[in-house]
Design a protein around this motif. Structure first.
Motif, PDB file in Angstrom:
ATOM      1  N   UNK A  37       0.805  -1.161  -0.005  1.00  0.00           N
ATOM      2  CA  UNK A  37       0.137  -0.073   0.042  1.00  0.00           C
ATOM      3  C   UNK A  37       0.685   1.225   0.065  1.00  0.00           C
ATOM      4  N   UNK A  38       1.767   1.341   0.860  1.00  0.00           N
ATOM      5  CA  UNK A  38       2.907   2.380   0.689  1.00  0.00           C
ATOM      6  C   UNK A  38       3.386   2.583  -0.417  1.00  0.00           C
ATOM      7  N   UNK A  39       4.029   1.463  -1.056  1.00  0.00           N
ATOM      8  CA  UNK A  39       4.864   1.780  -2.221  1.00  0.00           C
ATOM      9  C   UNK A  39       4.116   2.198  -3.190  1.00  0.00           C
ATOM     10  N   UNK A  40       2.551   1.660  -3.277  1.00  0.00           N
ATOM     11  CA  UNK A  40       1.800   2.181  -4.573  1.00  0.00           C
ATOM     12  C   UNK A  40       1.413   3.685  -4.238  1.00  0.00           C
ATOM     13  N   UNK A  41       1.330   4.107  -3.026  1.00  0.00           N
ATOM     14  CA  UNK A  41       1.169   5.454  -2.625  1.00  0.00           C
ATOM     15  C   UNK A  41       2.111   6.120  -3.209  1.00  0.00           C
ATOM     16  N   UNK A  42       3.462   5.879  -2.852  1.00  0.00           N
ATOM     17  CA  UNK A  42       4.596   6.837  -3.368  1.00  0.00           C
ATOM     18  C   UNK A  42       4.728   6.765  -5.029  1.00  0.00           C
ATOM     19  N   UNK A  43       4.444   5.572  -5.499  1.00  0.00           N
ATOM     20  CA  UNK A  43       4.416   5.385  -7.131  1.00  0.00           C
ATOM     21  C   UNK A  43       3.582   6.451  -7.914  1.00  0.00           C
ATOM     22  N   UNK A  44       2.410   6.515  -7.202  1.00  0.00           N
ATOM     23  CA  UNK A  44       0.982   7.278  -7.663  1.00  0.00           C
ATOM     24  C   UNK A  44       1.168   8.865  -7.247  1.00  0.00           C
ATOM     25  N   UNK A  45       1.996   9.088  -6.439  1.00  0.00           N
ATOM     26  CA  UNK A  45       1.959  10.547  -5.813  1.00  0.00           C
ATOM     27  C   UNK A  45       2.499  11.645  -6.976  1.00  0.00           C
ATOM     28  N   UNK A  46       3.741  11.229  -7.645  1.00  0.00           N
ATOM     29  CA  UNK A  46       4.029  12.160  -8.663  1.00  0.00           C
ATOM     30  C   UNK A  46       2.852  12.616  -9.817  1.00  0.00           C
ATOM     31  N   UNK A  47       2.056  11.525  -9.717  1.00  0.00           N
ATOM     32  CA  UNK A  47       0.927  11.970 -10.838  1.00  0.00           C
ATOM     33  C   UNK A  47      -0.240  12.542 -10.288  1.00  0.00           C
ATOM     34  N   UNK A  48      -0.051  12.851  -8.912  1.00  0.00           N
ATOM     35  CA  UNK A  48      -1.158  13.755  -8.436  1.00  0.00           C
ATOM     36  C   UNK A  48      -2.550  12.938  -7.885  1.00  0.00           C
ATOM     37  N   UNK A  49      -1.918  11.611  -7.576  1.00  0.00           N
ATOM     38  CA  UNK A  49      -3.149  10.730  -7.174  1.00  0.00           C
ATOM     39  C   UNK A  49      -2.711  10.165  -5.788  1.00  0.00           C
ATOM     40  N   UNK A  50      -3.645  10.413  -4.938  1.00  0.00           N
ATOM     41  CA  UNK A  50      -3.636   9.882  -3.773  1.00  0.00           C
ATOM     42  C   UNK A  50      -4.613   9.072  -3.180  1.00  0.00           C
ATOM     43  N   UNK A  51      -4.558   8.459  -2.203  1.00  0.00           N
ATOM     44  CA  UNK A  51      -5.590   7.497  -1.626  1.00  0.00           C
ATOM     45  C   UNK A  51      -6.447   8.431  -0.849  1.00  0.00           C
ATOM     46  N   UNK A  52      -7.612   7.844  -0.735  1.00  0.00           N
ATOM     47  CA  UNK A  52      -8.697   8.560   0.169  1.00  0.00           C
ATOM     48  C   UNK A  52      -9.389   7.435   1.182  1.00  0.00           C
ATOM     49  N   UNK A  53     -10.058   7.835   2.164  1.00  0.00           N
ATOM     50  CA  UNK A  53     -10.933   7.402   2.900  1.00  0.00           C
ATOM     51  C   UNK A  53     -12.419   7.201   2.276  1.00  0.00           C
ATOM     52  N   UNK A  54     -12.911   6.099   2.216  1.00  0.00           N
ATOM     53  CA  UNK A  54     -14.075   6.037   1.368  1.00  0.00           C
ATOM     54  C   UNK A  54     -14.825   4.446   1.601  1.00  0.00           C
TER      55      UNK A  54
END
Length: 411
Positions: free
Chosen positions: A351-368
């Motif tokens: 989960x953490x690695x996916x968040x780091x990889x997507x961050x430069x694209x402006x995509x972040x996880x949310x509570x849902x």
């Protein structure tokens, strides 16, 4: 850069000096480095040359020296490239503030920076530094910050951040797609015992004179260029740079960043002549075929592709992070169609690695709230709409009307 009226001149001059500089660079690099393929030397030598005329180019491709494993010679290559480049210096432990001020001070005639362990930039909240690296690849690259003025008020200030960058690091899925799309990557391989016997260990102090000799060749070429410009001669190189990309003689009708990364290298090769024009085009075809067939040189793009198929499978606009990781890492490809070829199955995705990889694209996880385990649960996840513009920019082949409407209809 100032443009001059074309004035005919006689003799060879600067192209011949560049040819000798390229030869010296290739011979010296070959003394210390085992290249993964024949095209790597072509790319690296031309990239070094472009640093001496960076003030005249439209974009400076990032040279990424990477590998999947340590001990493959990445840092040695980075040190050599940085030392041979114009005003090259290695940067370690820098902050965004120090870096963009340094780049702005030399923006009229950029210096070259070498950054080691670039993979670490994507393991924490270093988005400002990553943005800086990405923005500075084009001539008009600007980094804007808010600062407290002398009167205590906040004011906006812009810094010019265009500069040639050579970077090295371990690529195990942490290097983000925006950097990869601006880079030409030389992926180093572990050195065999036979190859280790063939090369000489590089030592900064012992080999300083040898590297300085190579740099002197490039400086002589740059000095001849400066002399011509000072006398009003318009270099053939400037004509080539201005003419590209519309006149690039490349197969396949490539465009966008895939070609822009190569423009200055091809211009330099055509300018110097000899075997270089054919060598650089062979390198371009090699890299293009590799990227089209495998695409594993860019883990971030692979992750975007995989997540697209996850959304398509679930048919809803919100998917939990746990669901994405389970789908991508599953070997049940019948259950998760479209993921049968993703390299992420064999890479360590968390989960953490996916968040780091997507961050430069402006995509972040949310509570849902999402359906999970037979009930509706409040989990961290991602929304389909956040990926739409990113997919459109980086993987447009996936964005057919049928594919996108299918998800929207069931969201």
């Amino acid at each position: 850069m100032q443009r001059f009226v074309a004035v005919p001149r006689e003799g060879g001059g600067p192209p011949g000096l560049l040819a000798r500089a390229l030869q010296a660079a290739e011979e010296t690099l070959g003394r210390f480095v085992v290249w993964p393929h024949e095209h790597a030397a072509t790319v690296v030598c031309l990239w070094i040359a472009h640093t001496y005329v960076a003030k005249a180019v439209n974009a400076s491709p990032r040279l990424l020296i990477n590998s999947a494993l340590p001990g493959s010679g990445k840092t040695v290559v980075l040190k050599l490239v940085t030392a041979m480049s114009k005003d090259g210096r290695m940067v370690a432990g820098t902050s965004p503030s120090a870096l963009f001020r340094g780049l702005d001070a030399k923006a009229d005639d950029p210096a070259t920076l070498g950054i080691d362990e670039v993979d670490n930039l994507f393991k924490g909240d270093t988005s400002a530094l990553v943005s800086l690296i990405n923005a500075g690849w084009e001539r008009d690259g600007i980094h804007q910050v808010s600062e407290v003025s002398s009167d205590g008020n906040w004011e906006s200030r812009e810094f010019r951040v265009f500069a040639p960058l050579a970077l090295s690091g371990i690529d195990n899925g942490t290097i983000a797609g925006p950097l990869m799309s601006r880079s030409i990557a030389v992926t180093m391989m572990p050195i065999s015992p036979e190859d280790a016997d063939r090369i000489v260990p590089y030592r900064d102090r012992a080999d300083k004179a040898r590297i300085e000799e190579v740099r002197d060749h490039f400086r002589a070429w740059r000095a001849a260029m400066d002399e011509d410009w000072g006398h009003g001669y318009r270099s053939e190189l400037l004509d080539l740079i201005d003419r590209y990309p519309k006149d690039l003689n490349l197969p396949g009708g490539h465009h966008g960043r895939s070609t822009q990364r190569w423009e200055v290298l091809i211009a330099l090769a055509d300018y110097v002549g000899g075997e270089w024009p054919s060598r650089v085009r062979e390198a371009f075809e090699f890299y293009t075929e590799m990227e089209n067939d495998f695409r594993v040189e860019d883990p971030g793009i692979e992750l975007l592709r995989a997540i697209f198929h996850v959304f398509k499978f679930y048919g809803r606009d919100k998917v939990a992070t746990k669901e994405i990781i389970t789908a991508i890492r599953s070997y049940e490809t019948i259950e998760f169609p479209g993921l049968d070829v993703t390299p992420w199955r064999d890479w360590d995705l968390t989960e953490r690695r996916m968040s780091y990889i997507l961050r430069p694209y402006g995509i972040r996880p949310k509570q849902m709230r999402v359906p999970y385990g037979g009930s509706s649960r409040n989990l961290r996840g991602y929304e389909y709409q956040d990926f739409l513009p990113v997919w459109g920019n980086f993987v447009p082949d996936l964005m057919s009307e049928t594919a996108t409407s299918a998800i929207g209809a069931t969201a």
